[in-house]
Design a protein around this motif. Structure first.
Motif, PDB file in Angstrom:
ATOM      1  N   GLY A   1       0.785  -1.227   0.000  1.00 15.19           N
ATOM      2  CA  GLY A   1       0.000   0.000   0.000  1.00 15.19           C
ATOM      3  C   GLY A   1       0.810   1.266   0.000  1.00 15.19           C
ATOM      4  N   LEU A   2       2.111   1.156   0.226  1.00 17.23           N
ATOM      5  CA  LEU A   2       2.998   2.318   0.239  1.00 17.23           C
ATOM      6  C   LEU A   2       3.575   2.529  -1.153  1.00 17.23           C
ATOM      7  N   THR A   3       3.559   3.765  -1.615  1.00 14.62           N
ATOM      8  CA  THR A   3       4.005   4.060  -2.981  1.00 14.62           C
ATOM      9  C   THR A   3       5.411   3.566  -3.251  1.00 14.62           C
ATOM     10  N   ASP A   4       6.298   3.725  -2.294  1.00 20.68           N
ATOM     11  CA  ASP A   4       7.696   3.329  -2.481  1.00 20.68           C
ATOM     12  C   ASP A   4       8.038   2.007  -1.811  1.00 20.68           C
ATOM     13  N   GLY A   5       7.034   1.247  -1.403  1.00 20.97           N
ATOM     14  CA  GLY A   5       7.275  -0.070  -0.841  1.00 20.97           C
ATOM     15  C   GLY A   5       8.217  -0.046   0.351  1.00 20.97           C
ATOM     16  N   ASP A   6       9.210  -0.919   0.308  1.00 18.18           N
ATOM     17  CA  ASP A   6      10.143  -1.034   1.429  1.00 18.18           C
ATOM     18  C   ASP A   6      10.969   0.227   1.662  1.00 18.18           C
ATOM     19  N   THR A   7      11.103   1.060   0.641  1.00 18.13           N
ATOM     20  CA  THR A   7      11.907   2.289   0.795  1.00 18.13           C
ATOM     21  C   THR A   7      11.044   3.501   1.124  1.00 18.13           C
ATOM     22  N   SER A   8       9.776   3.289   1.386  1.00 14.41           N
ATOM     23  CA  SER A   8       8.875   4.406   1.678  1.00 14.41           C
ATOM     24  C   SER A   8       9.303   5.151   2.937  1.00 14.41           C
ATOM     25  N   PRO A   9       9.240   6.485   2.918  1.00 14.05           N
ATOM     26  CA  PRO A   9       9.543   7.253   4.131  1.00 14.05           C
ATOM     27  C   PRO A   9       8.509   7.028   5.234  1.00 14.05           C
ATOM     28  N   LEU A  10       7.350   6.450   4.877  1.00 10.42           N
ATOM     29  CA  LEU A  10       6.320   6.162   5.873  1.00 10.42           C
ATOM     30  C   LEU A  10       6.592   4.869   6.633  1.00 10.42           C
ATOM     31  N   LYS A  11       7.464   4.043   6.109  1.00  6.58           N
ATOM     32  CA  LYS A  11       7.682   2.720   6.701  1.00  6.58           C
ATOM     33  C   LYS A  11       8.441   2.850   8.019  1.00  6.58           C
ATOM     34  N   GLU A  12       7.821   2.411   9.105  1.00  6.25           N
ATOM     35  CA  GLU A  12       8.429   2.515  10.427  1.00  6.25           C
ATOM     36  C   GLU A  12       9.017   1.203  10.916  1.00  6.25           C
ATOM     37  N   LEU A  13       8.505   0.079  10.400  1.00 10.35           N
ATOM     38  CA  LEU A  13       9.007  -1.236  10.788  1.00 10.35           C
ATOM     39  C   LEU A  13      10.057  -1.693   9.793  1.00 10.35           C
ATOM     40  N   ALA A  14      11.080  -2.354  10.279  1.00 10.66           N
ATOM     41  CA  ALA A  14      12.187  -2.799   9.420  1.00 10.66           C
ATOM     42  C   ALA A  14      11.862  -4.091   8.686  1.00 10.66           C
ATOM     43  N   PHE A  15      10.686  -4.647   8.910  1.00  8.61           N
ATOM     44  CA  PHE A  15      10.315  -5.934   8.319  1.00  8.61           C
ATOM     45  C   PHE A  15       8.861  -5.874   7.872  1.00  8.61           C
ATOM     46  N   ASN A  16       8.442  -6.934   7.181  1.00 13.98           N
ATOM     47  CA  ASN A  16       7.053  -7.105   6.745  1.00 13.98           C
ATOM     48  C   ASN A  16       6.500  -8.307   7.494  1.00 13.98           C
ATOM     49  N   GLY A  17       5.602  -8.061   8.422  1.00  9.71           N
ATOM     50  CA  GLY A  17       5.275  -9.069   9.404  1.00  9.71           C
ATOM     51  C   GLY A  17       3.997  -9.844   9.199  1.00  9.71           C
ATOM     52  N   VAL A  18       3.927 -10.954   9.947  1.00  4.81           N
ATOM     53  CA  VAL A  18       2.698 -11.713  10.164  1.00  4.81           C
ATOM     54  C   VAL A  18       2.409 -11.607  11.653  1.00  4.81           C
ATOM     55  N   TYR A  19       1.158 -11.301  12.003  1.00  3.86           N
ATOM     56  CA  TYR A  19       0.828 -10.992  13.393  1.00  3.86           C
ATOM     57  C   TYR A  19      -0.405 -11.754  13.862  1.00  3.86           C
ATOM     58  N   ARG A  20      -0.537 -11.799  15.180  1.00  2.49           N
ATOM     59  CA  ARG A  20      -1.746 -12.294  15.842  1.00  2.49           C
ATOM     60  C   ARG A  20      -2.236 -11.192  16.777  1.00  2.49           C
ATOM     61  N   LEU A  21      -3.460 -10.750  16.555  1.00  2.00           N
ATOM     62  CA  LEU A  21      -4.093  -9.754  17.414  1.00  2.00           C
ATOM     63  C   LEU A  21      -4.962 -10.488  18.424  1.00  2.00           C
ATOM     64  N   GLU A  22      -4.578 -10.383  19.699  1.00  2.00           N
ATOM     65  CA  GLU A  22      -5.320 -11.065  20.755  1.00  2.00           C
ATOM     66  C   GLU A  22      -6.650 -10.360  21.020  1.00  2.00           C
ATOM     67  N   PRO A  23      -7.644 -11.088  21.538  1.00  2.00           N
ATOM     68  CA  PRO A  23      -8.934 -10.459  21.831  1.00  2.00           C
ATOM     69  C   PRO A  23      -8.827  -9.238  22.744  1.00  2.00           C
ATOM     70  N   GLY A  24      -7.840  -9.217  23.606  1.00  2.00           N
ATOM     71  CA  GLY A  24      -7.660  -8.082  24.508  1.00  2.00           C
ATOM     72  C   GLY A  24      -6.947  -6.891  23.891  1.00  2.00           C
ATOM     73  N   GLY A  25      -6.480  -7.043  22.640  1.00  2.00           N
ATOM     74  CA  GLY A  25      -5.848  -5.926  21.953  1.00  2.00           C
ATOM     75  C   GLY A  25      -4.344  -6.027  21.800  1.00  2.00           C
ATOM     76  N   LYS A  26      -3.712  -7.002  22.440  1.00  2.00           N
ATOM     77  CA  LYS A  26      -2.262  -7.149  22.315  1.00  2.00           C
ATOM     78  C   LYS A  26      -1.906  -7.704  20.938  1.00  2.00           C
ATOM     79  N   VAL A  27      -0.864  -7.146  20.330  1.00  2.00           N
ATOM     80  CA  VAL A  27      -0.373  -7.611  19.032  1.00  2.00           C
ATOM     81  C   VAL A  27       0.879  -8.442  19.255  1.00  2.00           C
ATOM     82  N   ARG A  28       0.874  -9.670  18.764  1.00  2.00           N
ATOM     83  CA  ARG A  28       2.031 -10.555  18.894  1.00  2.00           C
ATOM     84  C   ARG A  28       2.593 -10.855  17.507  1.00  2.00           C
ATOM     85  N   LEU A  29       3.898 -10.836  17.385  1.00  2.00           N
ATOM     86  CA  LEU A  29       4.577 -11.092  16.125  1.00  2.00           C
ATOM     87  C   LEU A  29       4.692 -12.598  15.889  1.00  2.00           C
TER      88      LEU A  29
END
Length: 337
Positions: A176-204
């Motif tokens: 979704g970022l125009t410049d992909g991995d080099t986008s200035p908007l990218k804050e994470l150094a990786f492209n992840g898979v996550y689990r969002l717990e029912p309580g709101g915690k995000v686990r990598l």
């Protein structure tokens, strides 16, 4: 291997029902049998019927059982559409993703993968907002469930799947970022898979994949499948899950799409769905592959253009496909859910 062409399929067909906006229902593609086990799943003569067309890039289909309609995303257009038999397709969420002006740094502002959770909410992988969002189907009110991992914004959330107890698994490539991995908007150094717990915690779940995309779980919720839209690793991976819903050990290659990719068939590994018997319906080069629970290719619903995703709907025996600018459907012999 048996290949049934569109012409052969049409030869014995009665007239198809009319679709609003089309003079007569269009069909396209063909069904290829790789293994006799396909015959229990779909008839190779079944027509692949176009039910709507004219989109920039269709994605994320989900059937809403409480209402009997299909929702799907046109990601670049920032619109989610609603399709119902007899009524055609019409905008349902405008915008479907990023609210307000779209900056040039965002390439795909709209919703991507969609799902209906146990509460009946529409769960959106919101590419433009870079978040997992819940939408009340009656009021269309949006609630952001997660937009950060360890304080850093996601890249562009892509697809969702539901685990035990209301957990949401999702992928976060940079599409979704125009410049992909080099986008200035990218804050994470990786492209992840996550689990969002029912309580709101995000686990990598995994931070090692270059292009995580489609995601799904086996019927018992003990195996997580992740498709990689990576020409160097065009695989679906299978992660064994523990009681806490997190991986136990390294993933294995569930299916390798290197051979059809090498033949330059249209598309990449992308969205996927798992039926009640554990078969995986997965987009790949050439269309939607029907894979056994062990990862063996049983057949291919071949499409002329890249096909992003699919979903079970109607009585559970219809497979809807989002293929580039079109939405299509084909009847199955077995129920998806």
């Amino acid at each position: 291997m048996t290949i049934i062409t569109r012409r052969a399929a049409l030869a014995g067909m009665a007239a198809l029902p009319l679709v609003p906006g089309l003079a007569r229902a269009e069909t396209l593609g063909s069904i290829t049998r790789f293994d006799p086990a396909l015959d229990a799943v779909v008839d190779v003569n079944a027509p692949i019927e176009v039910i709507a067309s004219g989109y920039k890039w269709s994605e994320g289909p989900v059937w809403v059982r409480n209402g009997g309609y299909l929702l799907f995303s046109d990601v670049p257009a920032n619109i989610a559409y609603r399709w119902k038999q007899g009524g055609g397709a019409a905008p349902f969420l405008t915008p479907s993703g990023l609210q307000g002006p779209i900056p040039p740094t965002i390439r795909e502002a709209g919703s991507n993968g969609l799902g209906i959770d146990a509460k009946g909410r529409l769960i959106v992988a919101d590419s433009g907002t870079r978040a997992i969002v819940a939408v009340d189907l009656a009021t269309k009110r949006r609630t952001i469930l997660a937009d950060r991992y360890e304080g850093k914004r996601f890249n562009s959330c892509n697809d969702v799947a539901f685990g035990r107890g209301g957990a949401i698994y999702f992928t976060d490539p940079p599409y979704g970022l125009t410049d992909g991995d080099t986008s200035p908007l990218k804050e994470l150094a990786f492209n992840g898979v996550y689990r969002l717990e029912p309580g709101g915690k995000v686990r990598l779940v995994d931070d090692s994949l270059s292009r995580p995309n489609g995601i799904g779980l086996c019927p018992r919720k003990t195996t997580l499948y992740v498709a990689m839209s990576d020409a160097a690793r065009p695989h679906i991976l299978a992660y064994p899950l523990g009681a806490d819903g997190m991986p136990r050990g390294a993933p294995t290659i569930f299916h390798d799409f290197s051979e059809p990719l090498g033949r330059k068939l249209p598309g990449m590994p992308d969205g996927l769905k798992v039926d009640k018997a554990g078969r995986v319906f997965a987009s790949g080069p050439g269309g939607i592959y029907i894979l056994s629970p062990q990862g063996k290719a049983l057949g291919l619903i071949a499409m002329p253009k890249a096909t992003a995703n699919c979903a079970f709907g109607e009585d559970g025996r219809t497979l809807f496909l989002t293929s580039s600018d079109k939405i299509a459907r084909v009847r199955l012999k077995t129920p998806g859910w």
